[in-house]
Design a protein around this motif. Sequence first.
Motif, PDB file in Angstrom:
ATOM      1  N   GLY A 141       0.794  -1.219   0.000  1.00  0.00           N
ATOM      2  CA  GLY A 141       0.000   0.000   0.000  1.00  0.00           C
ATOM      3  C   GLY A 141       0.826   1.269   0.000  1.00  0.00           C
ATOM      4  O   GLY A 141       0.315   2.344   0.358  1.00  0.00           O
ATOM      5  N   VAL A 142       2.092   1.183  -0.416  1.00  0.00           N
ATOM      6  CA  VAL A 142       2.984   2.342  -0.447  1.00  0.00           C
ATOM      7  C   VAL A 142       2.965   2.941  -1.851  1.00  0.00           C
ATOM      8  O   VAL A 142       3.110   2.230  -2.855  1.00  0.00           O
ATOM      9  N   HIS A 143       2.785   4.247  -1.940  1.00  0.00           N
ATOM     10  CA  HIS A 143       2.781   4.942  -3.229  1.00  0.00           C
ATOM     11  C   HIS A 143       4.185   4.932  -3.828  1.00  0.00           C
ATOM     12  O   HIS A 143       5.190   4.973  -3.101  1.00  0.00           O
ATOM     13  N   VAL A 144       4.254   4.899  -5.164  1.00  0.00           N
ATOM     14  CA  VAL A 144       5.527   4.631  -5.839  1.00  0.00           C
ATOM     15  C   VAL A 144       5.817   5.681  -6.903  1.00  0.00           C
ATOM     16  O   VAL A 144       4.991   5.938  -7.788  1.00  0.00           O
ATOM     17  N   PHE A 145       7.007   6.285  -6.805  1.00  0.00           N
ATOM     18  CA  PHE A 145       7.532   7.159  -7.859  1.00  0.00           C
ATOM     19  C   PHE A 145       8.877   6.601  -8.290  1.00  0.00           C
ATOM     20  O   PHE A 145       9.759   6.395  -7.449  1.00  0.00           O
ATOM     21  N   VAL A 146       9.044   6.326  -9.598  1.00  0.00           N
ATOM     22  CA  VAL A 146      10.300   5.793 -10.113  1.00  0.00           C
ATOM     23  C   VAL A 146      10.826   6.696 -11.224  1.00  0.00           C
ATOM     24  O   VAL A 146      10.054   7.310 -11.954  1.00  0.00           O
ATOM     25  N   GLU A 147      12.136   6.767 -11.333  1.00  0.00           N
ATOM     26  CA  GLU A 147      12.724   7.425 -12.487  1.00  0.00           C
ATOM     27  C   GLU A 147      12.377   6.610 -13.734  1.00  0.00           C
ATOM     28  O   GLU A 147      12.108   5.401 -13.653  1.00  0.00           O
ATOM     29  N   LYS A 148      12.406   7.273 -14.875  1.00  0.00           N
ATOM     30  CA  LYS A 148      12.199   6.507 -16.109  1.00  0.00           C
ATOM     31  C   LYS A 148      13.483   5.748 -16.448  1.00  0.00           C
ATOM     32  O   LYS A 148      14.577   6.196 -16.092  1.00  0.00           O
ATOM     33  N   PRO A 149      13.311   4.574 -17.077  1.00  0.00           N
ATOM     34  CA  PRO A 149      12.056   3.882 -17.383  1.00  0.00           C
ATOM     35  C   PRO A 149      11.618   3.000 -16.213  1.00  0.00           C
ATOM     36  O   PRO A 149      12.458   2.496 -15.461  1.00  0.00           O
ATOM     37  N   PRO A 150      10.314   2.778 -16.072  1.00  0.00           N
ATOM     38  CA  PRO A 150       9.829   1.949 -14.966  1.00  0.00           C
ATOM     39  C   PRO A 150      10.043   0.453 -15.196  1.00  0.00           C
ATOM     40  O   PRO A 150      10.021  -0.314 -14.239  1.00  0.00           O
ATOM     41  N   CYS A 151      10.226   0.058 -16.463  1.00  0.00           N
ATOM     42  CA  CYS A 151      10.373  -1.363 -16.799  1.00  0.00           C
ATOM     43  C   CYS A 151      10.858  -1.460 -18.238  1.00  0.00           C
ATOM     44  O   CYS A 151      11.066  -0.434 -18.902  1.00  0.00           O
TER      45      CYS A 151
END
Length: 339
Positions: free
Chosen positions: A90-100
Amino acid sequence: MTGLKVGIVGLGAQMQENLLPTLLQMPDIRIVAVCDSDRRRAEQINRFVSNVMITDDFDDMLANAGLDAVVMACPPQAHRDLAFKAMAKGVHVFVEKPPCFTLDELDQLIDASRRSNVITGVGMNFKFAKPMRQLRQMTSAEQFGQVVHIQLNHYASKPTSPLWGLDSTLRSFLLAQAIHTIDLGVTFGGGELRDIESRVQRHGDSLLVSLELQFTTGASVSLLSGTMFPYFEFDMKIVSSNSMMVELNNLWNITMHEPEHGTSATGPGKRWRGAWQPGPLDSGYERSGYFGELEQFFHAVRHNTAYEASFESLRPTYEVIESICKADAVARPDLALSA
């Protein structure tokens, strides 16, 4: 409301140079934990913030830091795998690009975010750069008319070899560089993608990608990008149904071209242009989009609203990337694995 408790994952160059300084400018954000596979690197957080949990174990951070959100700057396979873990908690997620790496992986991340009911974000800083926000405001004005064509040129000199353990230089380039430009084409094209045509040219270790997109709005996009250039350069032109054109150079200067200016001393036939650029006192992180992307992400977290650069928003961009890679594999089957 008390500050959001944020965990940082990956204290490398991108985090230290761009994301962390931006987070430190936000008074309602509390960095409470840092995780890096290299614990000694994680300990560098003490140069910026004190009394922070430091670990090389992401599961430990999730279990014991009481996080509201994580901000990650890692290789894409880590973004993918750790995002699944965070969302499950339930933790919100911000990732640098690219995510996958692929569209299939992105669809799995989208499904997981829906099941977990969390806000997701991807670091698409071009989209949030101050000149880009100004450009979007100008082109959405009624007097500009309908956007009918977007021309994008994104010149780069790298990468010239595969990244992140991939076997494809083309996919590596699209994910590391052209993802920004494709995303802007999708953003300004509007509507749904109707047609994708692409061509990849190679010379030695360098490549050139030309792309044509058509949208249900009637707008078209022409994009030229690649690694056959001596340095990074970016420019963009948008043409309207009212015979106006707005031009952005290197995410800095904007010029509006109009066919006539009625108050001109030489009469209405005189072409007119107006210019805009960020002010000299504008913050570097605001101008480059890092502040805007994180500010809007945390706003979405607080208010449980959609974030413009979510995992789901990137789906059309990944559709384009997959289409380019598949078309290239058909055109050059001998390079399908080594490209």
